[in-house]
Design an enzyme around this catalytic site. Structure first.
Site, PDB file in Angstrom:
ATOM      1  N   ASP A 156       0.804  -1.224   0.000  1.00 41.10           N
ATOM      2  CA  ASP A 156       0.000   0.000   0.000  1.00 41.10           C
ATOM      3  C   ASP A 156       0.836   1.272   0.000  1.00 41.10           C
ATOM      4  O   ASP A 156       0.314   2.361  -0.261  1.00 41.10           O
ATOM      5  CB  ASP A 156      -0.960   0.004   1.195  1.00 41.10           C
ATOM      6  CG  ASP A 156      -2.072  -1.034   1.029  1.00 41.10           C
ATOM      7  OD1 ASP A 156      -1.937  -1.899   0.142  1.00 41.10           O
ATOM      8  OD2 ASP A 156      -3.066  -0.985   1.768  1.00 41.10           O
ATOM      9  N   ASP A 171     -12.488  34.642 -35.752  1.00 38.33           N
ATOM     10  CA  ASP A 171     -11.680  33.434 -35.848  1.00 38.33           C
ATOM     11  C   ASP A 171     -12.376  32.246 -35.175  1.00 38.33           C
ATOM     12  O   ASP A 171     -12.154  31.094 -35.536  1.00 38.33           O
ATOM     13  CB  ASP A 171     -10.325  33.686 -35.183  1.00 38.33           C
ATOM     14  CG  ASP A 171      -9.388  32.522 -35.382  1.00 38.33           C
ATOM     15  OD1 ASP A 171      -8.958  32.334 -36.531  1.00 38.33           O
ATOM     16  OD2 ASP A 171      -9.105  31.793 -34.415  1.00 38.33           O
ATOM     17  N   GLY A 194      -6.358  19.150 -34.340  1.00 43.80           N
ATOM     18  CA  GLY A 194      -7.140  18.177 -35.099  1.00 43.80           C
ATOM     19  C   GLY A 194      -7.360  18.664 -36.519  1.00 43.80           C
ATOM     20  O   GLY A 194      -7.201  17.930 -37.490  1.00 43.80           O
ATOM     21  N   LEU A 195      -7.682  19.945 -36.630  1.00 41.92           N
ATOM     22  CA  LEU A 195      -7.917  20.549 -37.942  1.00 41.92           C
ATOM     23  C   LEU A 195      -6.645  20.490 -38.771  1.00 41.92           C
ATOM     24  O   LEU A 195      -6.651  20.146 -39.952  1.00 41.92           O
ATOM     25  CB  LEU A 195      -8.362  22.000 -37.742  1.00 41.92           C
ATOM     26  CG  LEU A 195      -8.844  22.728 -38.980  1.00 41.92           C
ATOM     27  CD1 LEU A 195     -10.180  22.166 -39.444  1.00 41.92           C
ATOM     28  CD2 LEU A 195      -8.982  24.228 -38.695  1.00 41.92           C
TER      29      LEU A 195
END
Lengths: 528, 410
Positions: A36, A290, A425-426
Site C-alpha cells: 500500500d 476566428d 485536429g484541424l
C-alpha cells in the site's frame, strides 16, 4: 465482485492521504500491508511533491497476522507521534486491515496521546477516494471544532456581522486538495476574485492549512464550497452546527464567476459588486471571427461532477459548442450532473466503467472530448482531440505555469486549452488532405519534421475507428475502392460516423457494395 | 560480511506489480487480480501510463456483498471470469492472482482455478498464484507466477538449457544468438512468449536464472529434476560473461571457444562503460531495498564503474541464489536486509551519498534534500542484461549525476 480494468478513483484511504498530505502538521497512521505504500508516488511523482506524504504505514506481513498486529499498530503510532510531532493525528486502515479488525483508531484513542486523534473509518469495500477525502476533512474539522460548538438553539451566526464588527467580510475556501485539478492555482485566482469584492480570504483548507487554522474556521462569515466532492459534507456540517452560511457557486467560466460574485454579495449583504472591465479575454476571443469555426462543434464531456457541470455550461453557452454527451464518475454528486444534462436535453452518464464511457464517446461521434486522463486515452484511440479538465491526473496535468480553471484567468486558460486540441485536429486533417501534393510526397517533410502519413493509414484508421466503436463489419457489406477512397477524404474525426451512417443506409436498402456514390447518397439522406 | 536486519515500515511494492511486465511478455495471457480497489489502483499507478484499450490485466474487486457472505464469492468469480473470457476470446491462459484481501478472507484460488479449468475444458488454462503484499515484495510476484507454471511444464529427458525470468524480447534474442554461437542448445525460456508454448523440463535440463529473485521457481524446477547453474547475474560485462561461462562449462564448451566468442563482446562492453565509469568512479552509492537486483547492481557499479558502496539494501536475502554475487562484493560491505524506512533515510542523510537508488515514492523528496537519485523501477522495465547493455546500464546511473552538473540557474 466487479471487474475493473482502469479505475477513476482510488480507495477511500487514498482520499484520506490527500487531506493529510495537503495540510501541514497532520500525520496519518495507516494500518496497511507493505504494497500500500505505492500511494506515496501519487504525491511525489504525479503532484511532483518535494516531500513524502505524512503517512506512516504499519506494513504488516503474513507472519505478523499470527501474532499481535494490534501491538504493531500501537508501536507505529507511538513512533510516528514521537518522530513527526504532529498537531493532529489521523488513524485508519486500508482494505486488508479492515478485514482483520484491529480497530487502530480505538487503539490510538486508548493510548492517552496528548494531541487530537481522529479515528477514520472509511469502508474500503463500498466507498472510494473522493468520499474518503470528504469524510476525512469532515471528521478532522468536526474533531477539532467539537469543543467550540455553539449550544443547540443559540442564534444563527449572521453572515453580515462584519458590519457591526467594523471589519471587512471574510470567508473560508474549503475543498482544494492535492491530486485535485489545478487547485493550487484556483486558490490564487479565487483570492483575487474575493479581493475585487473587498472580501478577505480567511482559512483555506485542506491545502496548506494546519490544524490550528481549522480551529479558526468559525471566525469567518461564510464558507465557500469550492469543490463539493471534497468539501460539501464539511460545509453542510458547519452550516448545521455553527450556522455558517455556505456559498455553493463554483466560479468556473464567465457566467459562473459572475454568479459566484452575486452569491457572495447576497450572502454577505455587500453593497454592490464592482464591475471589472475586461476582466477576462475569453468572451472577446469567443466572439471574434476566428472562433466562428467553433460553432456547433460536437463535444463529449466526462469528468468529476464539479468540472463536468462547469464544462457543459461553458461549452454550450460561452463557446457555442454542441454538447453531445455529459457524464461523471462522481456518484455522490450524480443528481447535479443529471440536472445539468437535462438542461441540455441529454441524459447523464453516471459510471465508473471507462469502457462504458468509451462506448458512449464513440457513439456520440464528438469532435472534441473534455475528460480525465482516462478519456484522453480513449479519445486518442478513437482519433478525437481531447483536453483534460479533471482528475484523475497525470504529471502533465500539474503544469509549472499558472493555469487556474476558476475565475477570470481560468476562463482564459480554458479557452486556450480547449480550442488548441481542436486546432491540432484541424491541422492534422489539412495535412491529410494535402498529403498527395508534391510537398508531401516521400522525401519531403512537413514543417513539424515528421514523415508524411503512409497511404495505408487511411484504411487502418478506418478499421481502428470501426473496431473501437464496436462496429462489426457486416458480412454482406463491402466497400469498393472508390468508396474507400472517398471515405479516406472525410476528416478523421467524423469518419467513423460517416462510415456507420453509410453502412446503415446501405443495409436498409440491401446494397452490398458501397461505392463513392452510395456514400454521397447516404450523406444527402442523413443531412436532411 | 555483517548484515543489518531491520524491521519497520517498508517502502516496497507488493508482488502484484510484476504483472506490469509479465503481461507484456505473454500477450496471450490475462492476469486477473482477485482483490480490492487498492490493488487495481496500485497496478494502474505503478504502470504509470494507461495506453492500452483494454489491458490484459484487471482486478475482480471484492465488494461488501462478497465479504458479508451474501454473495458466494466463488460464483461471483466464475461470473466475472466467464464475462471476461467472453469478451477476450484471444486469451489462452488466465492467471488468478491472490491479493492481501483474498488471502485474509482465505478465498481458495487454487480450488477456483481447478473448477474453472474443468468448466473451460482446455479452451483456456487457469493458473493461480499469490502476489499479495503480506507475502510477497515487488519482484517475488514474478517468482510466484513462474513457480505456478512449473507443475504444468511437460517432461523431457532431452538435454537443454532453460533460461528463467522475463527478459526484454530484444535481449532474449541476442542471448539466443550468443548461445548458438557458443554451440549451446536447444535453449528454452520460462516464461515463454506464448503462454501455451510452455518449455519442457527434466533431468537433463540445466537452469540459468536471468534474475536473482526467482528462488521458489528455481527450487520447483530442481524438484522436477533440473540442475540449477550457479552464476552471478547477467548485469554488466563481468556478470554477463560469468553467466555465459557457467552455461558453457555445463555444456562442455571449451574455454578457448568460449573466450573467442565472449572476449570481443566483453571488450566492446567495457569500452561502452568507460565514459560512464569516468563519471561514476569514486562516487558513493546507497541502494535502498526494492527489486532484489540490488546486490548484482551494487557489484556492477562497484567493480566495473568504480563506485563506493555506502550501503546495499535488499528486501530479503536468498543466500543460495545470491552466493556468487556475495562472493564478488567487498568483504566489509554494509548490507541491510528488510527495511525500517525512517532509520534507513537517517543513514542516507548522515552518509550524504552521491547517488541513491530508490523507489518512486522517495526519489523526489530526496532530490529536494539535495541528494541525487535513480528510480529503481526503470531497472525492471529497461533492457539492461548482457554485455551489450552494460554501457546503457551504467548510463542509467551516470545520467542523474551528469544532469546535476549540467543544470545551472544562476
Amino acid at each position: 465482485m466487479e471487474l475493473t480494468l482502469w479505475t477513476y478513483e482510488g480507495p477511500p484511504h487514498v482520499g484520506a492521504m490527500r487531506i493529510a498530505a495537503s495540510m501541514e502538521g497532520v500525520h496519518y497512521v495507516l494500518h496497511a500491508p507493505q504494497g500500500d505504500t505505492y500511494a506515496d508516488l501519487l504525491f511525489t511523482m504525479i503532484e511532483r511533491r518535494d516531500q513524502r506524504p505524512p503517512v506512516t504505514y504499519t506494513t504488516f506481513q503474513a507472519r505478523d497476522l499470527g501474532g499481535d498486529t494490534a501491538e504493531l499498530v500501537k508501536r507505529s503510532i507511538a513512533d510516528a507521534v514521537d518522530r513527526f510531532q504532529p498537531q493532529a493525528l489521523l488513524v485508519g486502515e486500508s482494505c486488508t486491515a479492515e478485514l482483520i479488525q484491529d480497530q487502530p483508531g480505538a487503539l490510538a484513542q486508548g493510548m492517552g496521546l496528548e494531541l487530537p486523534v481522529v479515528n477514520l473509518e472509511l469502508p474500503a469495500y463500498s466507498k472510494k477516494e473522493n468520499w474518503g477525502a470528504a469524510e476525512t476533512l469532515y471528521q478532522l474539522i468536526r474533531g477539532l471544532l467539537k469543543h467550540q460548538m455553539p449550544e443547540a438553539g443559540s442564534s444563527k451566526a449572521d453572515p453580515a456581522r462584519w458590519r457591526q464588527e467594523g471589519r471587512r467580510p471574510r470567508v473560508n475556501l474549503l475543498g482544494p486538495s492535492l491530486l485535485g485539478f489545478r487547485c493550487r492555482d484556483d486558490i490564487r485566482e479565487v483570492r483575487l476574485l474575493l479581493e475585487e469584492l473587498g472580501i478577505d480570504t480567511h482559512v483555506v483548507a485542506p491545502l496548506g492549512a494546519t490544524p490550528a487554522d481549522l480551529l479558526r474556521i468559525p471566525e469567518a462569515d461564510a464558507n465557500v464550497c469550492l469543490y463539493p466532492e471534497v468539501a460539501e459534507s464539511s460545509c453542510r456540517w458547519l452550516e448545521r452546527q455553527f450556522g455558517m452560511a455556505m456559498v455553493t457557486s463554483v466560479p468556473i467560466g464567465i457566467a459562473a464567476t459572475q454568479r459566484f460574485r452575486q452569491e457572495l454579495q447576497q450572502v454577505l449583504q455587500l453593497d454592490a459588486i464592482p464591475e471589472v472591465a475586461d476582466a477576462s479575454r475569453m468572451p472577446w476571443y469567443s466572439r471574434s471571427v476566428d472562433s466562428t469555426y467553433l460553432t456547433g462543434k460536437r463535444v463529449f464531456i466526462f469528468a468529476d461532477a464539479t468540472h463536468a457541470i462547469a464544462a457543459a455550461r461553458i461549452a454550450s453557452a460561452e463557446l457555442g459548442f454542441k454538447v453531445v454527451g455529459l457524464g461523471s464518475y462522481s456518484r455522490e454528486q450524480a443528481r447535479a450532473v443529471r440536472a445539468a444534462a437535462q438542461e441540455l436535453g441529454l441524459e447523464a452518464l453516471i459510471s465508473d466503467n471507462y469502457l462504458e464511457v468509451e462506448a458512449a464517446m464513440a457513439a456520440a461521434a464528438p469532435e472534441l472530448v473534455l475528460g480525465t486522463q482516462m478519456e484522453r486515452h480513449s479519445a486518442k484511440r478513437l482519433g478525437i482531440p481531447c483536453a483534460v479538465i479533471s482528475a484523475p491526473l497525470h504529471v502533465q496535468d500539474v503544469p509549472a505555469r499558472y493555469a487556474p480553471q476558476m475565475g477570470w484567468e481560468g476562463a482564459n486558460v480554458i479557452f486556450d486549452s480547449w480550442v488548441h486540441p481542436l486546432m491540432m485536429g484541424l491541422e492534422e486533417h489539412l495535412i491529410g488532405m494535402f498529403r498527395h501534393d508534391f510537398e508531401f510526397v516521400e522525401g519531403h517533410m512537413s514543417h513539424k519534421g515528421e514523415k508524411p502519413p503512409a497511404p495505408t493509414d487511411t484504411n487502418e484508421a478506418i478499421e481502428a475507428a470501426a473496431a473501437a466503436s464496436g462496429i462489426a463489419e457486416a458480412e454482406v457489406l463491402s466497400w469498393t475502392d472508390s468508396g474507400r477512397a472517398e471515405l479516406g477524404r472525410i476528416p478523421f474525426f467524423v469518419r467513423g460516423k460517416v462510415k456507420r451512417n453509410t453502412e446503415t443506409y446501405a443495409q436498409e436498402r440491401g446494397i452490398h457494395a458501397i461505392t463513392d456514390e452510395v456514400l454521397y447518397e447516404a450523406k444527402a439522406h442523413f443531412s436532411r | 560480511m555483517e548484515i543489518l536486519k531491520e524491521s519497520g515500515q517498508r517502502e516496497v511494492f507488493c508482488g502484484l506489480t510484476s504483472i506490469v511486465w509479465l503481461h507484456r511478455r505473454m500477450p496471450d495471457a490475462f492476469f486477473l487480480v482477485v482483490g480490492s480497489r487498492t490493488c487495481a489502483h496500485l497496478i494502474q499507478s505503478a504502470a504509470g501510463v494507461m495506453i492500452f484499450a483494454e489491458p490484459r490485466f484487471g482486478t475482480a474487486i471484492l465488494g461488501e456483498r462478497d465479504l458479508a457472505g451474501m454473495a458466494d464469492a466463488n460464483e461471483e468469480l466464475d461470473r466475472v471470469v466467464t464475462d471476461l473470457l467472453g469478451r477476450r476470446p484471444e486469451i489462452r491462459t488466465l492467471f488468478l492472482v491472490g491479493s492481501c484481501p483474498s488471502e485474509v478472507i482465505k478465498l481458495d484460488l487454487a480450488k477456483a482455478a481447478e473448477r474453472l479449468n474443468n468448466q473451460l475444458q482446455g479452451r483456456v488454462r487457469v493458473v493461480n498464484y499469490s502476489g499479495s503484499g503480506i507475502e510477497t515484495t515487488f519482484t517475488q510476484g514474478e517468482d510466484n507466477a513462474l513457480s505456478a507454471l512449473v507443475p504444468l511444464l511437460p517432461a523431457t529427458e532431452a538435454p537443454q538449457l532453460l533460461l528463467v525470468g522475463t527478459l526484454a524480447d530484444g535481449v532474449e534474442e541476442r542471448f539466443l544468438t550468443l548461445f548458438e554461437r557458443l554451440g549451446i542448445g536447444p535453449v528454452a525460456s520460462l516464461p515463454p512468449r506464448r503462454s501455451t508454448e510452455l518449455p519442457a523440463v527434466g533431468a537433463n535440463t540445466k537452469v540459468l536464472l536471468t534474475q536473482p529473485f526467482l528462488g521458489t521457481t528455481a527450487r520447483a524446477l530442481q524438484a522436477r529434476g533440473a540442475e540449477l547453474l550457479s552464476s552471478p547475474y547477467p548485469l554488466g560485462v563481468e556478470g554477463s560473461r560469468r553467466w555465459f561461462e557457467a552455461a558453457a562449462a555445463a555444456f562442455g564448451v571449451t574455454p578457448l571457444h568460449c573466450a573467442s566468442i565472449l572476449n570481443p563482446l566483453a571488450e566492446r562492453g567495457r569500452a561502452a562503460v568507460e565514459p560512464h565509469r569516468r563519471e561514476l568512479e569514486g562516487k558513493r552509492l546507497f541502494l535502498l531495498p526494492d527489486s532484489q537486483m540490488e546486490l548484482a547492481l551494487g557489484r556492477f557499479l562497484h567493480r566495473e564503474c568504480g563506485m563506493e558502496l555506502v550501503e546495499v539494501g535488499t528486501p530479503y536475502l536468498d543466500r543460495q541464489l545470491q552466493e556468487q554475487e556475495l562472493a564478488l562484493l567487498p568483504a566489509d560491505l554494509q548490507l541491510s536486509e528488510g527495511q525500517h524506512v525512517e532509520q534507513q533515510l537517517e543513514r542516507v542523510r548522515a552518509s550524504r551519498p552521491d547517488l541513491v537508488v530508490c523507489g518512486m515514492g522517495l526519489a523526489n523528496p530526496l532530490e529536494a534534500e539535495g541528494i541525487a537519485t535513480k528510480w529503481s523501477i526503470e531497472l525492471v522495465f529497461s533492457p539492461i542484461h548482457g554485455c551489450d547493455q552494460a554501457g546503457d546500464l551504467a548510463e542509467l546511473f551516470a545520467r542523474p549525476l551528469r544532469r546535476r552538473t549540467a543544470l545551472a540557474f544562476a
